[in-house]
Structures are given as structure tokens and as C-alpha cells.
Design a protein around this motif. Sequence first.
Motif, PDB file in Angstrom:
ATOM      1  N   ALA A 270      -8.615   4.242  -1.047  1.00 29.39           N
ATOM      2  CA  ALA A 270      -8.910   2.833  -0.701  1.00 29.39           C
ATOM      3  C   ALA A 270      -9.967   2.080  -1.449  1.00 29.39           C
ATOM      4  CB  ALA A 270      -9.329   2.989   0.929  1.00 29.39           C
ATOM      5  N   ASN A 271     -10.865   2.793  -1.910  1.00 27.18           N
ATOM      6  CA  ASN A 271     -12.059   2.160  -2.641  1.00 27.18           C
ATOM      7  C   ASN A 271     -11.787   2.513  -4.317  1.00 27.18           C
ATOM      8  OD1 ASN A 271     -13.563   0.983  -0.490  1.00 27.18           O
ATOM      9  ND2 ASN A 271     -14.304   3.170   0.038  1.00 27.18           N
TER      10      ASN A 271
ATOM     11  N   ARG B 132      -2.300  -2.377  -6.785  1.00 27.38           N
ATOM     12  CA  ARG B 132      -2.001  -3.059  -5.536  1.00 27.38           C
ATOM     13  C   ARG B 132      -1.918  -4.503  -5.904  1.00 27.38           C
ATOM     14  NH1 ARG B 132      -4.344  -5.163  -1.476  1.00 27.38           N
ATOM     15  NH2 ARG B 132      -3.557  -4.552   0.736  1.00 27.38           N
TER      16      ARG B 132
ATOM     17  N   ASN C 245      -6.709  -0.031  -6.607  1.00 30.17           N
ATOM     18  CA  ASN C 245      -6.717  -1.570  -6.049  1.00 30.17           C
ATOM     19  C   ASN C 245      -6.044  -2.542  -7.267  1.00 30.17           C
ATOM     20  OD1 ASN C 245      -7.545  -1.840  -3.423  1.00 30.17           O
ATOM     21  ND2 ASN C 245      -9.404  -0.682  -4.130  1.00 30.17           N
TER      22      ASN C 245
ATOM     23  N   ASP D 240       0.887  -1.303   0.004  1.00 30.19           N
ATOM     24  CA  ASP D 240       0.015   0.010   0.030  1.00 30.19           C
ATOM     25  C   ASP D 240       0.713   1.033  -0.186  1.00 30.19           C
ATOM     26  OD1 ASP D 240      -2.988  -0.616   0.233  1.00 30.19           O
ATOM     27  OD2 ASP D 240      -2.141  -2.023   1.707  1.00 30.19           O
TER      28      ASP D 240
ATOM     29  N   ARG E 294      -5.256   8.914   0.843  1.00 29.60           N
ATOM     30  CA  ARG E 294      -5.208   7.472   1.168  1.00 29.60           C
ATOM     31  C   ARG E 294      -6.784   6.924   1.559  1.00 29.60           C
ATOM     32  NH1 ARG E 294      -1.499   6.084   4.763  1.00 29.60           N
ATOM     33  NH2 ARG E 294      -0.582   8.296   4.435  1.00 29.60           N
ATOM     34  N   LEU E 295      -7.598   7.728   2.036  1.00 31.57           N
ATOM     35  CA  LEU E 295      -9.175   7.336   2.277  1.00 31.57           C
ATOM     36  C   LEU E 295      -9.720   7.298   0.973  1.00 31.57           C
ATOM     37  CD1 LEU E 295      -9.717   9.143   5.586  1.00 31.57           C
ATOM     38  CD2 LEU E 295      -8.943   6.802   5.366  1.00 31.57           C
TER      39      LEU E 295
END
Length: 287
Positions: free
Chosen positions: A262-263, A271, A268, A224, A258-259
Amino acid sequence: MSVVQMMKTEPSVDETKVTKEEDFQPTFLDLTGVSIEFPTKKGAFKALDNVNLKIAKGEFISIIGHSGCGKSTVLNIVAGLYKATTGGVILNGKEVDEPGPDRAVVFQNHSLLPWLTCYQNVEIAVKAIFKKKKTKREMKEWIEHNLHLVHMDHAMHKYPAEISGGMKQRVGIARALAMEPTVLLMDEPFGALDALTRAHLQDSVMEIQSDLNNTVIMITHDVDEAVLLSDKIVMMTNGPAASVGEILKVELERPRNRLELANDPQYNKYRAEVLKFLYERQRRPQE
Ligand SMILES: Nc1ncnc2c1ncn2[C@@H]1O[C@H](COP(=O)(O)OP(=O)(O)OP(=O)(O)O)[C@@H](O)[C@H]1O
Ligand SMILES: [Mg+2]
């Protein structure tokens, strides 16, 4: 353009995935054919074999790879602390053959001078660099400012033996940032920190880097962290004779939050790409 753009250093490069604008960014830091052999009792140990890496000015690069593959060795060669057995490093047109103030290092194991306080540990670097450029008062403010950035104001007059490992690491980061280096080399800088401090410092480093446009190479084990901070993630193959396996270009807009990320499906995907490299393509037999 595909979301995940891979560039391979192997001849089997997939041309369709290579980012073309890459070719037009002038190289600032150039590792060419870097190999290193360490003498050991059992003979020469080849840790790195033909590492090639072209980094533009102001780029944030992460190096990720399994323990022992050679990440710190790459960083030490760029720092001028180790000399490549073959190949070499060119920084801004000049060959790197010794350490210099243009390259500040945050070491994997914090490296404070034990007989100096936290303040004095930062001061020694600041004095060496800004002696003729800043007044005494400006230097004091600059040292305090950098210790403040890493939340160490309250303990700045303590000695390294009196503070925790994570706090020592924070002073090491403050010392490196205070040098305003052209190239910032960080070896797992946030590894020993609690999640909140780590997030805070990651944000600070991102802000500082965008202000100063320094070129950063950071080693991390945290996927991350690599995606959040980097423009490119350099994924190393397993050693011995490790090399660059793949390079993932992270094209997320900055500043990054970062928040919100996250979605974010693109976040992703990046990642997942790094995880696949580490745990499928470079899976070690014991795993
Ligand atoms: N001075 C040295 N002499 C002999 N071998 C060395 C030396 N420095 C590193 N090595 C070897 O080179 C390899 C790479 O080491 P390096 O410290 O670069 O790995 P790393 O990827 O940073 O690992 P980690 O993630 O655990 O920090 C390892 O096998 C290590 O034992
Ligand atoms: Mg290491």
C-alpha cells in the motif's frame, strides 16, 4: 531499467521500454490476430479487431478496460466458447477450437447448476477430471478442501437458490480451482464479494497459482486487484473493434503482501499508470 515498462502492440512501439527478457520466455498461450464479428439485426458488429497476446506458462495476466470493450469476448474465445472470425488461439502448440478440461472458467455471472447443491456442483467437475486418478474418498476430501478454501464449508449442501450471489461466485471459484486447470480463466471473479472475502480469496488464488504454476487470465475492473495479482496487465482500448492498447509489466516480488504494498512507491506507480490509461488515454466521451 525503468519502473514502468510498457509494451505496445502498435507499430509505434517504444523500444527503450520493452523488456528484453520477455523475448526469451517461450509462449504457452498465443492469441494471434484475433478479430470477431457478431451478427446483429443491423449487420455485423466487430467487437474485437486484431488482438495479439503472448502468454508464458505460469503467467498471471489481468485484462482491464471499460465496460463493453470486449474483455469477456476475449476470455470466451480462449475458453473455446466463441470462435474468432479471423485469427486464432494456440495453447501449448495446439489450436483451441472447443472448450476443454485444461481451461476452467469462472464466469462473470456465476454459473452453477441450480438442481445440484454446492458440493455437487464441484463434484461434477471433479468426477469428470479425476475419475480414474482419485479414489471416492480422495475426491470427497478434494471437493471439501476446495470449498473450504473459499469459506463455503458451512453451506456446501445448500442449493444455489438458497445462497447469496457472492457465495455462488465463491462456489464457482472452488469448482474451477478443483479442476487444477492448466489455464484458469476468470471473468471478474471477485466483483460481487465483500472487501474482506475478496482480499482473502485474492490471497488464496495467488498462493494456489504459485503452488500449481497455472497460467491465469483474469478480467477485472479493480486497478488494485490487477496490480496486486498480475505479472502483466493487458489494457484494452474502447470498442467497437477493440484491441490491446498497452501491456504493463508488473515487476513486484512475490509473495506480495497487500499491506506492505500500500505504501510502496513502485506499486503506486503501476497503479497510476493503469488509471492514466483508463481515464486519460482511453477516456470515453461521456466521462
Ligand atoms: N453474442 C453477442 N452478440 C452480439 N454482440 C455481442 C455478443 N457478445 C458480446 N457482444 C458485444 O461485444 C462487445 C463486447 O462485449 P463483452 O461482453 O466482451 O464486453 P466486456 O468488456 O466484457 O464488458 P463488461 O466489462 O461490461 O463485462 C459489446 O458491445 C457487446 O454488446
Ligand atoms: Mg464482461
